[in-house]
Design a protein around this motif. Sequence first.
Motif, PDB file in Angstrom:
ATOM      1  N   THR A  29      20.445 -55.846   0.536  1.00  0.00           N
ATOM      2  CA  THR A  29      19.517 -54.274   0.491  1.00  0.00           C
ATOM      3  C   THR A  29      20.436 -53.541  -0.473  1.00  0.00           C
ATOM      4  O   THR A  29      20.374 -52.400  -0.424  1.00  0.00           O
ATOM      5  N   ALA A  30      22.059 -53.490   0.373  1.00  0.00           N
ATOM      6  CA  ALA A  30      23.156 -52.334  -0.071  1.00  0.00           C
ATOM      7  C   ALA A  30      22.924 -52.267  -1.756  1.00  0.00           C
ATOM      8  O   ALA A  30      22.589 -50.950  -2.419  1.00  0.00           O
ATOM      9  N   VAL A  31      22.958 -53.555  -2.446  1.00  0.00           N
ATOM     10  CA  VAL A  31      22.885 -53.705  -3.915  1.00  0.00           C
ATOM     11  C   VAL A  31      21.492 -52.937  -4.411  1.00  0.00           C
ATOM     12  O   VAL A  31      21.332 -52.081  -5.545  1.00  0.00           O
ATOM     13  N   LEU A  32      20.760 -53.806  -3.577  1.00  0.00           N
ATOM     14  CA  LEU A  32      19.497 -53.101  -4.370  1.00  0.00           C
ATOM     15  C   LEU A  32      19.150 -51.860  -4.180  1.00  0.00           C
ATOM     16  O   LEU A  32      18.254 -51.348  -5.020  1.00  0.00           O
ATOM     17  N   LEU A  33      19.253 -51.064  -3.285  1.00  0.00           N
ATOM     18  CA  LEU A  33      19.530 -49.679  -2.918  1.00  0.00           C
ATOM     19  C   LEU A  33      19.833 -48.858  -4.323  1.00  0.00           C
ATOM     20  O   LEU A  33      19.363 -47.666  -4.377  1.00  0.00           O
ATOM     21  N   ALA A  34      21.302 -48.624  -4.146  1.00  0.00           N
ATOM     22  CA  ALA A  34      21.991 -48.131  -4.706  1.00  0.00           C
ATOM     23  C   ALA A  34      21.227 -48.271  -7.103  1.00  0.00           C
ATOM     24  O   ALA A  34      21.260 -48.222  -7.569  1.00  0.00           O
ATOM     25  N   ALA A  35      21.359 -50.227  -6.787  1.00  0.00           N
ATOM     26  CA  ALA A  35      20.120 -50.600  -8.335  1.00  0.00           C
ATOM     27  C   ALA A  35      18.802 -49.428  -8.291  1.00  0.00           C
ATOM     28  O   ALA A  35      18.411 -48.956  -9.279  1.00  0.00           O
TER      29      ALA A  35
ATOM     30  N   HIS B  91      22.527 -62.298   2.467  1.00  0.00           N
ATOM     31  CA  HIS B  91      21.773 -61.971   1.630  1.00  0.00           C
ATOM     32  C   HIS B  91      20.791 -61.055   2.183  1.00  0.00           C
ATOM     33  O   HIS B  91      20.256 -59.733   1.360  1.00  0.00           O
ATOM     34  N   ASN B  92      21.006 -60.643   3.478  1.00  0.00           N
ATOM     35  CA  ASN B  92      19.480 -59.237   3.803  1.00  0.00           C
ATOM     36  C   ASN B  92      20.571 -57.864   3.736  1.00  0.00           C
ATOM     37  O   ASN B  92      20.199 -57.578   3.652  1.00  0.00           O
TER      38      ASN B  92
ATOM     39  N   ALA C 267      24.017 -56.662  -9.316  1.00  0.00           N
ATOM     40  CA  ALA C 267      22.914 -55.497  -9.884  1.00  0.00           C
ATOM     41  C   ALA C 267      23.026 -55.871 -11.447  1.00  0.00           C
ATOM     42  O   ALA C 267      22.080 -55.087 -11.776  1.00  0.00           O
ATOM     43  N   VAL C 268      23.763 -56.612 -12.072  1.00  0.00           N
ATOM     44  CA  VAL C 268      22.803 -56.287 -13.893  1.00  0.00           C
ATOM     45  C   VAL C 268      21.447 -56.789 -13.668  1.00  0.00           C
ATOM     46  O   VAL C 268      20.310 -56.877 -14.502  1.00  0.00           O
ATOM     47  N   GLU C 269      21.635 -58.012 -12.457  1.00  0.00           N
ATOM     48  CA  GLU C 269      20.155 -58.544 -12.852  1.00  0.00           C
ATOM     49  C   GLU C 269      18.497 -57.726 -11.728  1.00  0.00           C
ATOM     50  O   GLU C 269      17.692 -57.198 -12.914  1.00  0.00           O
ATOM     51  N   LEU C 270      19.052 -56.715 -11.443  1.00  0.00           N
ATOM     52  CA  LEU C 270      18.725 -56.202 -10.506  1.00  0.00           C
ATOM     53  C   LEU C 270      18.001 -54.284 -11.466  1.00  0.00           C
ATOM     54  O   LEU C 270      16.884 -53.924 -11.536  1.00  0.00           O
TER      55      LEU C 270
ATOM     56  N   ILE D  77      19.363 -60.923  -5.942  1.00  0.00           N
ATOM     57  CA  ILE D  77      19.327 -58.757  -5.234  1.00  0.00           C
ATOM     58  C   ILE D  77      20.583 -58.684  -5.277  1.00  0.00           C
ATOM     59  O   ILE D  77      21.270 -57.417  -5.437  1.00  0.00           O
ATOM     60  N   ARG D  78      21.127 -59.984  -4.832  1.00  0.00           N
ATOM     61  CA  ARG D  78      23.165 -59.275  -4.581  1.00  0.00           C
ATOM     62  C   ARG D  78      23.837 -58.920  -6.296  1.00  0.00           C
ATOM     63  O   ARG D  78      24.963 -58.471  -6.209  1.00  0.00           O
TER      64      ARG D  78
END
Length: 349
Positions: free
Chosen positions: A96-102, A91-92, A56-59, A53-54
Amino acid sequence: MRVLLTGAAGFIGSHIHAALRRAGHDVVAVDLMLPAAHGPDARPPEGVARVDIREAVELDRVLRGAEVVCHQAAVVGAGVDAQDAPAYAGHNDYGTAVLLAAMDRAGCGRLVLASSMVVYGEGLYRGPEGLVEVGARRSEDLATGRFEHRSGGADLEWAAVPEDTPLRPRSLYAASKVAQEHYATAWAAATGSSVTALRYHNVYGPGMPRDTPYSGVAAIFRSALAAGRAPQVFEDGGQTRDFVHVADIAAANVAAIEAGLPGFEPLNICSGRPISIGQVARTLAAAHGGPEPVVTGATRPGDVRHIVADPARARQVLGFTAQVAPDTGLAEFATAPLRPAAALGVPIG
C-alpha cells in the motif's frame, strides 16, 4: 472513468471488476496471482494483467491516466500463526505504501481502499449504565462456557459499531488493515488527496475459496457441507456478525468510485441485518440438505464475541444500502460454486 483495480482476480476483486465494467468504467485490472491464493500454475484471467504492487516501475506504467484507484489487493484472513506477520506487513502495508507513492507521482489523488470490520477489535458493548469498553475475554471464563463479556456480574449486550469507534486490532490481519488506513490517511493529508475506506463486514458469495483456515466462516461451513461433514460451530453459536453479500460489496465500491467523497471517509459496508454464527450454520445446512451443524463449545485464541456494524453513515454519504438479505443470500450460497483453495498458508514471497 479510468480506474486502476488491484487484486482484480481475487474473490472480491473479480466481482468488483465485473460491476465496474457493467457501469461503463475503463478498468485497468491487475493482480499478482500469488500461488498461495490462485495456485502454482494460475494465469491471470482475461482482462487482468499480472502486476506486483510492491514494484514501483510496474505501478508507474499501469497508473498512467488513472483517475481513481480501487485497492483490493491484500493477503487476507485472521492470521493463523505468528509466522504470518511478515506476509501481512509485506503485501498489505508495504504494498500500500508503494502504491500511494506511485499515485502521488502519477497525479492520481483518489483512493477507494478495501478495509475491514476487524479494525474494531472486540466491537462495542452496552451495559445498564451505557457503553462499556471491553478487553479480551478471560480464558478461565471461556473454559467454563461463559462466552459473553460481563460487567458488574451481568452479561453485556452488543451495540452497533459506528465508524468513529476506536481502532483496536486483535489479529495480524487486523493490524495490517489498520496500518493501511493510517498510511492512506497520512497520504491524503500530505497530498490533498481523498480516501474512502470501505470497512467490509463478513463477506460471502459465489467464488469464495474453499477448505482453508484463512477463508471466511461461511465458506468453511459451506466446504464442510459439500464434503458431507457437519459444520463445526465454535462456542455456543451465539456470536453475532453482519454477513454482506459480495454483490453488495461490489456495488458499494462502484458507488464510492463514482461519489468521489472528499478527505478521509471510513464507511461500514454491511447488510444492516445481524445474524448469529449458529444461525448461519443452520441456514446453510438446511438449504444444502444437511448434515446439521454441531455446536462444539470450543474456543479459538483471538476470537471476538460480537461485532456488528452501524450502516447509517454509508447510507447517508454514499447512498448505499445492501440489497441482499442474509437469509436469502446464505440459502443461495449453500449451493453456490467455490474456488479451490490453492494453499493452506499465507504467501511468503
